[in-house]
Design a protein around this motif. Sequence first.
Motif, mmCIF file in Angstrom:
data_model
loop_
_atom_site.group_PDB
_atom_site.id
_atom_site.type_symbol
_atom_site.label_atom_id
_atom_site.label_comp_id
_atom_site.label_asym_id
_atom_site.label_seq_id
_atom_site.Cartn_x
_atom_site.Cartn_y
_atom_site.Cartn_z
ATOM 1 N N ASN A 41 0.823 -1.209 0.000
ATOM 2 C CA ASN A 41 0.000 0.000 0.000
ATOM 3 C C ASN A 41 0.861 1.265 0.000
ATOM 4 O O ASN A 41 0.434 2.327 -0.486
ATOM 5 N N ALA A 42 2.087 1.146 0.536
ATOM 6 C CA ALA A 42 3.011 2.286 0.547
ATOM 7 C C ALA A 42 3.780 2.408 -0.760
ATOM 8 O O ALA A 42 4.601 3.317 -0.914
ATOM 9 N N GLY A 43 3.526 1.505 -1.695
ATOM 10 C CA GLY A 43 4.199 1.552 -2.992
ATOM 11 C C GLY A 43 5.361 0.608 -3.128
ATOM 12 O O GLY A 43 6.056 0.615 -4.148
ATOM 13 N N GLY A 44 5.588 -0.240 -2.101
ATOM 14 C CA GLY A 44 6.698 -1.186 -2.165
ATOM 15 C C GLY A 44 6.373 -2.412 -2.994
ATOM 16 O O GLY A 44 5.227 -2.865 -3.015
ATOM 17 N N ASN A 45 7.383 -2.957 -3.663
ATOM 18 C CA ASN A 45 7.159 -4.173 -4.456
ATOM 19 C C ASN A 45 8.333 -5.145 -4.401
ATOM 20 O O ASN A 45 8.381 -6.120 -5.141
ATOM 21 N N PHE A 46 9.322 -4.871 -3.520
ATOM 22 C CA PHE A 46 10.574 -5.620 -3.496
ATOM 23 C C PHE A 46 10.718 -6.272 -2.118
ATOM 24 O O PHE A 46 10.779 -5.584 -1.098
ATOM 25 N N ILE A 47 10.764 -7.625 -2.105
ATOM 26 C CA ILE A 47 10.797 -8.379 -0.850
ATOM 27 C C ILE A 47 12.067 -9.217 -0.800
ATOM 28 O O ILE A 47 12.458 -9.841 -1.798
ATOM 29 N N ASP A 48 12.692 -9.261 0.377
ATOM 30 C CA ASP A 48 13.900 -10.046 0.577
ATOM 31 C C ASP A 48 13.653 -11.131 1.623
ATOM 32 O O ASP A 48 13.177 -10.851 2.718
ATOM 33 N N THR A 49 13.980 -12.370 1.265
ATOM 34 C CA THR A 49 13.850 -13.477 2.205
ATOM 35 C C THR A 49 15.004 -14.456 1.974
ATOM 36 O O THR A 49 15.951 -14.159 1.260
ATOM 37 N N SER A 50 14.913 -15.626 2.585
ATOM 38 C CA SER A 50 15.942 -16.653 2.420
ATOM 39 C C SER A 50 15.361 -17.998 2.805
ATOM 40 O O SER A 50 14.462 -18.087 3.649
ATOM 41 N N LEU A 51 15.905 -19.046 2.200
ATOM 42 C CA LEU A 51 15.463 -20.397 2.511
ATOM 43 C C LEU A 51 15.606 -20.706 3.998
ATOM 44 O O LEU A 51 14.773 -21.412 4.572
ATOM 45 N N ASN A 52 16.628 -20.175 4.629
ATOM 46 C CA ASN A 52 16.890 -20.547 6.025
ATOM 47 C C ASN A 52 16.437 -19.517 7.051
ATOM 48 O O ASN A 52 16.705 -19.667 8.240
ATOM 49 N N TYR A 53 15.735 -18.461 6.624
ATOM 50 C CA TYR A 53 15.314 -17.458 7.594
ATOM 51 C C TYR A 53 14.374 -18.046 8.635
ATOM 52 O O TYR A 53 13.404 -18.733 8.296
ATOM 53 N N ALA A 54 14.703 -17.743 9.891
ATOM 54 C CA ALA A 54 13.949 -18.160 11.079
ATOM 55 C C ALA A 54 14.085 -19.647 11.389
ATOM 56 O O ALA A 54 13.441 -20.131 12.319
ATOM 57 N N ASP A 55 14.934 -20.354 10.649
ATOM 58 C CA ASP A 55 15.158 -21.762 10.983
ATOM 59 C C ASP A 55 15.706 -21.914 12.398
ATOM 60 O O ASP A 55 15.520 -22.946 13.038
ATOM 61 N N TRP A 56 16.401 -20.886 12.879
ATOM 62 C CA TRP A 56 16.972 -20.909 14.218
ATOM 63 C C TRP A 56 15.928 -20.653 15.301
ATOM 64 O O TRP A 56 16.198 -20.832 16.483
ATOM 65 N N ALA A 57 14.723 -20.212 14.887
ATOM 66 C CA ALA A 57 13.711 -19.826 15.882
ATOM 67 C C ALA A 57 12.387 -20.561 15.714
ATOM 68 O O ALA A 57 11.457 -20.341 16.491
ATOM 69 N N CYS A 58 12.297 -21.433 14.721
ATOM 70 C CA CYS A 58 11.013 -22.075 14.416
ATOM 71 C C CYS A 58 11.253 -23.516 13.979
ATOM 72 O O CYS A 58 12.196 -23.807 13.238
ATOM 73 N N GLU A 59 10.378 -24.401 14.429
ATOM 74 C CA GLU A 59 10.502 -25.806 14.054
ATOM 75 C C GLU A 59 10.162 -26.038 12.593
ATOM 76 O O GLU A 59 10.617 -27.009 11.989
ATOM 77 N N ILE A 60 9.349 -25.152 12.020
ATOM 78 C CA ILE A 60 8.964 -25.280 10.612
ATOM 79 C C ILE A 60 10.055 -24.661 9.744
ATOM 80 O O ILE A 60 10.277 -23.450 9.784
ATOM 81 N N LYS A 61 10.761 -25.470 8.997
ATOM 82 C CA LYS A 61 11.851 -24.979 8.163
ATOM 83 C C LYS A 61 11.295 -24.171 6.983
ATOM 84 O O LYS A 61 10.264 -24.511 6.408
ATOM 85 N N GLY A 62 12.003 -23.094 6.653
ATOM 86 C CA GLY A 62 11.590 -22.260 5.526
ATOM 87 C C GLY A 62 10.342 -21.444 5.800
ATOM 88 O O GLY A 62 9.649 -21.055 4.858
ATOM 89 N N ILE A 63 10.069 -21.124 7.059
ATOM 90 C CA ILE A 63 8.793 -20.487 7.416
ATOM 91 C C ILE A 63 8.637 -19.101 6.812
ATOM 92 O O ILE A 63 7.529 -18.689 6.453
ATOM 93 N N SER A 64 9.730 -18.345 6.666
ATOM 94 C CA SER A 64 9.620 -17.021 6.055
ATOM 95 C C SER A 64 9.164 -17.144 4.605
ATOM 96 O O SER A 64 8.208 -16.486 4.177
ATOM 97 N N GLU A 65 9.832 -17.997 3.836
ATOM 98 C CA GLU A 65 9.432 -18.216 2.446
ATOM 99 C C GLU A 65 8.001 -18.740 2.364
ATOM 100 O O GLU A 65 7.219 -18.308 1.511
ATOM 101 N N LYS A 66 7.654 -19.676 3.219
ATOM 102 C CA LYS A 66 6.308 -20.268 3.166
ATOM 103 C C LYS A 66 5.237 -19.236 3.489
ATOM 104 O O LYS A 66 4.147 -19.256 2.893
ATOM 105 N N THR A 67 5.542 -18.339 4.410
ATOM 106 C CA THR A 67 4.585 -17.290 4.747
ATOM 107 C C THR A 67 4.384 -16.346 3.562
ATOM 108 O O THR A 67 3.253 -15.977 3.224
ATOM 109 N N ILE A 68 5.477 -15.978 2.917
ATOM 110 C CA ILE A 68 5.380 -15.117 1.736
ATOM 111 C C ILE A 68 4.643 -15.827 0.605
ATOM 112 O O ILE A 68 3.790 -15.241 -0.071
ATOM 113 N N GLY A 69 4.945 -17.103 0.405
ATOM 114 C CA GLY A 69 4.267 -17.865 -0.637
ATOM 115 C C GLY A 69 2.769 -17.912 -0.422
ATOM 116 O O GLY A 69 1.988 -17.744 -1.369
ATOM 117 N N LYS A 70 2.357 -18.107 0.817
ATOM 118 C CA LYS A 70 0.924 -18.149 1.121
ATOM 119 C C LYS A 70 0.290 -16.789 0.901
ATOM 120 O O LYS A 70 -0.830 -16.679 0.387
#
Length: 323
Positions: A41-70
Amino acid sequence: MILKMIPATNLHASVICLGTAPFGSSINETESFKLLDSFVNAGGNFIDTSLNYADWACEIKGISEKTIGKWLKTRKNRGDIIVGTKGACPSTDPRYFFRLSREDILSDLEQSLRNLETDVIDLYWLHRDDPTKPVEGIIDVLDEQVRAGKIRFFACSNWTTKRIEEARLYAVNHGKHQFCASQIMWSLAEPNQAVFLSDPTIVSMDDKTRHYHEQKNLAVVPYSSQANGFFSGQYRKDELPNKPAIVENYFNDLNFDRLDRVMELSRQLDKPPSVISLAYLSSSQHGFPVFPIIGASNIKQLEESCLAGDVILDASAVRYLEM
Protein backbone atom coordinates in the motif's frame (compact mmCIF):
# COMPACT_ATOMS: atom_id res chain seq x y z
CA MET A 1 7.46 5.14 -3.50
CA ILE A 2 10.22 5.72 -6.03
CA LEU A 3 10.98 2.76 -8.31
CA LYS A 4 14.37 2.19 -9.92
CA MET A 5 15.51 -0.38 -12.44
CA ILE A 6 18.15 -2.81 -11.24
CA PRO A 7 20.84 -2.51 -13.94
CA ALA A 8 21.16 -5.39 -16.40
CA THR A 9 17.60 -6.51 -15.55
CA ASN A 10 14.03 -5.49 -16.35
CA LEU A 11 13.15 -5.33 -12.64
CA HIS A 12 11.67 -1.98 -11.59
CA ALA A 13 12.07 -2.28 -7.83
CA SER A 14 10.96 0.00 -5.02
CA VAL A 15 13.99 1.74 -3.54
CA ILE A 16 13.00 0.34 -0.16
CA CYS A 17 13.16 -3.46 0.11
CA LEU A 18 11.24 -5.26 2.85
CA GLY A 19 13.24 -7.76 4.91
CA THR A 20 11.21 -10.69 6.16
CA ALA A 21 13.53 -12.78 8.36
CA PRO A 22 11.04 -13.07 11.29
CA PHE A 23 7.89 -13.51 9.18
CA GLY A 24 5.87 -16.55 10.22
CA SER A 25 7.92 -17.06 13.40
CA SER A 26 8.38 -14.24 15.92
CA ILE A 27 5.97 -12.25 13.75
CA ASN A 28 3.02 -14.57 13.24
CA GLU A 29 1.32 -15.17 9.92
CA THR A 30 -1.54 -12.73 10.50
CA GLU A 31 0.78 -9.88 11.47
CA SER A 32 3.18 -10.77 8.64
CA PHE A 33 0.33 -10.49 6.15
CA LYS A 34 -0.56 -7.07 7.56
CA LEU A 35 3.01 -5.87 7.19
CA LEU A 36 3.22 -7.16 3.62
CA ASP A 37 -0.11 -5.49 2.75
CA SER A 38 1.03 -2.19 4.27
CA PHE A 39 4.30 -2.34 2.36
CA VAL A 40 2.45 -2.77 -0.92
CA ASN A 41 0.00 0.00 0.00
CA ALA A 42 3.01 2.29 0.55
CA GLY A 43 4.20 1.55 -2.99
CA GLY A 44 6.70 -1.19 -2.16
CA ASN A 45 7.16 -4.17 -4.46
CA PHE A 46 10.57 -5.62 -3.50
CA ILE A 47 10.80 -8.38 -0.85
CA ASP A 48 13.90 -10.05 0.58
CA THR A 49 13.85 -13.48 2.20
CA SER A 50 15.94 -16.65 2.42
CA LEU A 51 15.46 -20.40 2.51
CA ASN A 52 16.89 -20.55 6.03
CA TYR A 53 15.31 -17.46 7.59
CA ALA A 54 13.95 -18.16 11.08
CA ASP A 55 15.16 -21.76 10.98
CA TRP A 56 16.97 -20.91 14.22
CA ALA A 57 13.71 -19.83 15.88
CA CYS A 58 11.01 -22.07 14.42
CA GLU A 59 10.50 -25.81 14.05
CA ILE A 60 8.96 -25.28 10.61
CA LYS A 61 11.85 -24.98 8.16
CA GLY A 62 11.59 -22.26 5.53
CA ILE A 63 8.79 -20.49 7.42
CA SER A 64 9.62 -17.02 6.05
CA GLU A 65 9.43 -18.22 2.45
CA LYS A 66 6.31 -20.27 3.17
CA THR A 67 4.58 -17.29 4.75
CA ILE A 68 5.38 -15.12 1.74
CA GLY A 69 4.27 -17.87 -0.64
CA LYS A 70 0.92 -18.15 1.12
CA TRP A 71 0.48 -14.37 1.10
CA LEU A 72 1.26 -14.18 -2.64
CA LYS A 73 -1.26 -16.93 -3.37
CA THR A 74 -3.93 -15.40 -1.12
CA ARG A 75 -3.52 -11.89 -2.54
CA LYS A 76 -3.11 -13.14 -6.14
CA ASN A 77 -0.41 -10.52 -6.73
CA ARG A 78 2.59 -12.63 -7.72
CA GLY A 79 3.10 -10.68 -10.95
CA ASP A 80 3.32 -7.38 -9.07
CA ILE A 81 5.98 -8.41 -6.54
CA ILE A 82 9.74 -8.79 -6.99
CA VAL A 83 10.70 -11.72 -4.80
CA GLY A 84 14.33 -12.11 -3.85
CA THR A 85 15.42 -15.14 -1.88
CA LYS A 86 18.74 -16.68 -0.91
CA GLY A 87 20.07 -20.15 -1.47
CA ALA A 88 23.37 -21.95 -1.00
CA CYS A 89 22.69 -21.12 2.62
CA PRO A 90 25.56 -21.86 5.02
CA SER A 91 25.26 -24.95 7.18
CA THR A 92 24.94 -24.77 10.95
CA ASP A 93 27.64 -27.44 11.04
CA PRO A 94 30.95 -25.53 10.94
CA ARG A 95 32.64 -28.50 9.26
CA TYR A 96 30.39 -28.03 6.23
CA PHE A 97 29.70 -24.29 6.50
CA PHE A 98 29.97 -23.48 2.80
CA ARG A 99 27.34 -24.97 0.48
CA LEU A 100 28.14 -23.89 -3.05
CA SER A 101 28.25 -27.21 -4.86
CA ARG A 102 25.97 -27.75 -7.83
CA GLU A 103 23.88 -30.12 -5.73
CA ASP A 104 23.54 -27.61 -2.89
CA ILE A 105 22.44 -24.77 -5.16
CA LEU A 106 19.91 -26.89 -7.07
CA SER A 107 18.50 -28.45 -3.90
CA ASP A 108 18.03 -25.07 -2.22
CA LEU A 109 16.51 -23.54 -5.35
CA GLU A 110 13.91 -26.32 -5.73
CA GLN A 111 12.95 -26.04 -2.06
CA SER A 112 12.56 -22.27 -2.33
CA LEU A 113 10.32 -22.64 -5.39
CA ARG A 114 8.11 -25.01 -3.41
CA ASN A 115 8.05 -22.80 -0.33
CA LEU A 116 7.19 -19.68 -2.30
CA GLU A 117 4.60 -21.56 -4.39
CA THR A 118 5.99 -20.08 -7.59
CA ASP A 119 7.50 -21.29 -10.85
CA VAL A 120 10.24 -18.68 -11.00
CA ILE A 121 12.24 -16.55 -8.56
CA ASP A 122 12.83 -12.99 -9.67
CA LEU A 123 16.16 -12.47 -7.92
CA TYR A 124 18.12 -15.42 -6.58
CA TRP A 125 20.93 -14.65 -4.15
CA LEU A 126 23.87 -16.81 -3.13
CA HIS A 127 23.89 -16.37 0.64
CA ARG A 128 27.65 -16.71 1.22
CA ASP A 129 30.77 -17.20 -0.83
CA ASP A 130 33.45 -19.86 -0.54
CA PRO A 131 36.60 -18.10 -1.78
CA THR A 132 38.32 -21.46 -2.36
CA LYS A 133 35.72 -22.59 -4.89
CA PRO A 134 36.23 -21.65 -8.56
CA VAL A 135 33.60 -19.22 -9.87
CA GLU A 136 33.17 -21.07 -13.16
CA GLY A 137 31.00 -23.89 -11.82
CA ILE A 138 28.92 -21.49 -9.71
CA ILE A 139 28.11 -19.22 -12.65
CA ASP A 140 27.44 -22.23 -14.89
CA VAL A 141 24.74 -23.68 -12.67
CA LEU A 142 23.04 -20.32 -12.10
CA ASP A 143 23.12 -19.54 -15.82
CA GLU A 144 21.52 -22.92 -16.53
CA GLN A 145 18.67 -22.13 -14.15
CA VAL A 146 18.06 -18.77 -15.83
CA ARG A 147 17.86 -20.51 -19.19
CA ALA A 148 15.58 -23.14 -17.67
CA GLY A 149 13.20 -20.40 -16.54
CA LYS A 150 13.48 -21.06 -12.80
CA ILE A 151 15.43 -17.86 -12.04
CA ARG A 152 14.97 -14.51 -13.78
CA PHE A 153 18.18 -12.96 -12.45
CA PHE A 154 20.80 -13.88 -9.87
CA ALA A 155 23.01 -11.97 -7.46
CA CYS A 156 25.49 -12.46 -4.64
CA SER A 157 25.41 -11.81 -0.91
CA ASN A 158 28.63 -11.24 1.07
CA TRP A 159 30.96 -11.60 -1.90
CA THR A 160 34.11 -9.48 -2.15
CA THR A 161 34.58 -7.34 -5.22
CA LYS A 162 37.58 -9.48 -6.18
CA ARG A 163 35.36 -12.54 -6.41
CA ILE A 164 32.54 -10.64 -8.10
CA GLU A 165 34.98 -9.45 -10.76
CA GLU A 166 36.28 -12.98 -11.32
CA ALA A 167 32.70 -14.15 -11.83
CA ARG A 168 31.90 -11.21 -14.12
CA LEU A 169 34.89 -11.82 -16.35
CA TYR A 170 34.06 -15.50 -16.68
CA ALA A 171 30.44 -14.73 -17.54
CA VAL A 172 31.37 -12.09 -20.12
CA ASN A 173 34.01 -14.26 -21.78
CA HIS A 174 31.72 -17.29 -22.02
CA GLY A 175 28.39 -15.69 -22.86
CA LYS A 176 26.84 -16.41 -19.47
CA HIS A 177 24.47 -14.40 -17.32
CA GLN A 178 26.20 -12.57 -14.48
CA PHE A 179 25.50 -11.14 -11.03
CA CYS A 180 23.17 -8.14 -11.22
CA ALA A 181 23.47 -6.97 -7.61
CA SER A 182 25.43 -7.34 -4.40
CA GLN A 183 23.99 -7.63 -0.89
CA ILE A 184 26.41 -6.46 1.79
CA MET A 185 26.30 -4.78 5.19
CA TRP A 186 26.01 -1.01 4.85
CA SER A 187 24.44 1.89 6.68
CA LEU A 188 25.29 5.51 7.43
CA ALA A 189 26.87 4.23 10.65
CA GLU A 190 30.39 2.80 10.65
CA PRO A 191 30.41 -0.49 12.59
CA ASN A 192 33.00 -1.19 15.23
CA GLN A 193 34.99 -3.60 13.10
CA ALA A 194 36.47 -5.82 15.80
CA VAL A 195 33.05 -6.58 17.25
CA PHE A 196 30.56 -6.50 14.42
CA LEU A 197 32.73 -8.02 11.71
CA SER A 198 34.15 -10.88 13.73
CA ASP A 199 32.51 -13.21 11.19
CA PRO A 200 35.00 -13.31 8.27
CA THR A 201 32.27 -14.32 5.81
CA ILE A 202 30.48 -10.96 6.21
CA VAL A 203 31.31 -8.26 3.66
CA SER A 204 30.70 -4.58 4.41
CA MET A 205 30.93 -1.40 2.38
CA ASP A 206 34.31 0.33 2.17
CA ASP A 207 35.97 2.76 -0.24
CA LYS A 208 37.30 0.03 -2.52
CA THR A 209 33.91 -1.67 -2.70
CA ARG A 210 32.15 1.63 -3.34
CA HIS A 211 34.53 2.43 -6.22
CA TYR A 212 33.94 -0.96 -7.82
CA HIS A 213 30.16 -0.56 -7.73
CA GLU A 214 30.46 2.92 -9.23
CA GLN A 215 32.73 1.64 -11.98
CA LYS A 216 30.49 -1.29 -12.90
CA ASN A 217 27.14 0.34 -12.02
CA LEU A 218 26.41 -2.70 -9.89
CA ALA A 219 23.37 -2.34 -7.62
CA VAL A 220 23.73 -2.74 -3.86
CA VAL A 221 20.94 -4.07 -1.64
CA PRO A 222 22.35 -3.40 1.84
CA TYR A 223 21.33 -5.26 4.97
CA SER A 224 21.67 -3.77 8.47
CA SER A 225 20.75 -0.55 6.66
CA GLN A 226 19.14 0.92 9.79
CA ALA A 227 22.10 0.14 12.08
CA ASN A 228 19.79 -1.55 14.57
CA GLY A 229 17.90 1.71 15.03
CA PHE A 230 20.96 3.78 15.93
CA PHE A 231 19.55 6.75 14.00
CA SER A 232 16.10 6.58 15.56
CA GLY A 233 16.91 9.58 17.74
CA GLN A 234 16.67 7.74 21.04
CA TYR A 235 20.40 7.28 21.73
CA ARG A 236 22.80 9.69 23.40
CA LYS A 237 26.59 9.57 23.64
CA ASP A 238 26.57 9.95 27.41
CA GLU A 239 23.77 7.47 28.07
CA LEU A 240 24.32 3.73 27.74
CA PRO A 241 21.06 1.96 26.85
CA ASN A 242 20.26 -1.55 27.99
CA LYS A 243 20.99 -2.80 24.47
CA PRO A 244 24.51 -4.23 24.49
CA ALA A 245 24.53 -5.08 20.77
CA ILE A 246 23.94 -1.47 19.69
CA VAL A 247 26.55 -0.17 22.12
CA GLU A 248 29.14 -2.74 21.02
CA ASN A 249 28.42 -2.40 17.33
CA TYR A 250 27.77 1.31 16.77
CA PHE A 251 28.74 3.48 19.74
CA ASN A 252 31.72 5.49 18.50
CA ASP A 253 32.53 9.18 17.99
CA LEU A 254 32.11 9.15 14.22
CA ASN A 255 28.61 7.71 14.44
CA PHE A 256 27.48 10.18 17.08
CA ASP A 257 28.78 13.03 14.93
CA ARG A 258 26.72 11.64 12.05
CA LEU A 259 23.74 11.23 14.33
CA ASP A 260 23.94 14.95 15.17
CA ARG A 261 23.85 15.79 11.45
CA VAL A 262 20.97 13.37 10.87
CA MET A 263 19.01 15.10 13.64
CA GLU A 264 19.75 18.51 12.07
CA LEU A 265 18.52 17.40 8.62
CA SER A 266 15.53 15.78 10.31
CA ARG A 267 14.55 19.17 11.73
CA GLN A 268 15.17 20.97 8.44
CA LEU A 269 13.19 18.52 6.31
CA ASP A 270 10.59 17.71 8.95
CA LYS A 271 11.18 13.99 8.55
CA PRO A 272 11.96 11.37 11.23
CA PRO A 273 15.72 10.83 11.68
CA SER A 274 15.42 7.17 10.70
CA VAL A 275 14.02 8.31 7.35
CA ILE A 276 17.02 10.57 6.76
CA SER A 277 19.50 7.74 7.39
CA LEU A 278 17.67 5.45 4.95
CA ALA A 279 17.29 8.20 2.35
CA TYR A 280 21.06 8.63 2.53
CA LEU A 281 21.43 5.07 1.21
CA SER A 282 18.74 5.25 -1.46
CA SER A 283 20.10 8.57 -2.76
CA SER A 284 21.08 8.68 -6.42
CA GLN A 285 24.29 10.47 -5.40
CA HIS A 286 26.22 7.24 -4.82
CA GLY A 287 26.79 6.60 -8.52
CA PHE A 288 25.04 3.21 -8.47
CA PRO A 289 21.50 2.14 -7.48
CA VAL A 290 20.93 1.28 -3.82
CA PHE A 291 17.88 -0.51 -2.40
CA PRO A 292 18.19 -0.64 1.42
CA ILE A 293 16.52 -3.55 3.21
CA ILE A 294 14.33 -2.49 6.12
CA GLY A 295 13.11 -4.48 9.08
CA ALA A 296 9.83 -3.76 10.85
CA SER A 297 7.95 -5.53 13.61
CA ASN A 298 4.83 -3.34 13.47
CA ILE A 299 2.91 -1.15 11.03
CA LYS A 300 4.15 2.11 12.53
CA GLN A 301 7.79 1.17 12.04
CA LEU A 302 7.13 -0.02 8.51
CA GLU A 303 5.23 3.09 7.46
CA GLU A 304 7.95 5.35 8.86
CA SER A 305 10.70 3.48 7.05
CA CYS A 306 8.75 3.55 3.79
CA LEU A 307 8.66 7.35 3.93
CA ALA A 308 12.32 7.22 2.92
CA GLY A 309 11.21 5.83 -0.43
CA ASP A 310 9.97 9.29 -1.41
CA VAL A 311 12.76 11.43 0.07
CA ILE A 312 15.41 12.69 -2.32
CA LEU A 313 18.64 14.00 -0.79
CA ASP A 314 20.86 16.17 -2.96
CA ALA A 315 24.64 15.93 -3.19
CA SER A 316 25.25 18.54 -0.51
CA ALA A 317 23.02 16.67 1.97
CA VAL A 318 24.80 13.39 1.28
CA ARG A 319 28.22 15.00 1.73
CA TYR A 320 27.02 16.64 4.94
CA LEU A 321 25.93 13.30 6.37
CA GLU A 322 29.19 11.60 5.41
CA MET A 323 31.42 14.16 7.11
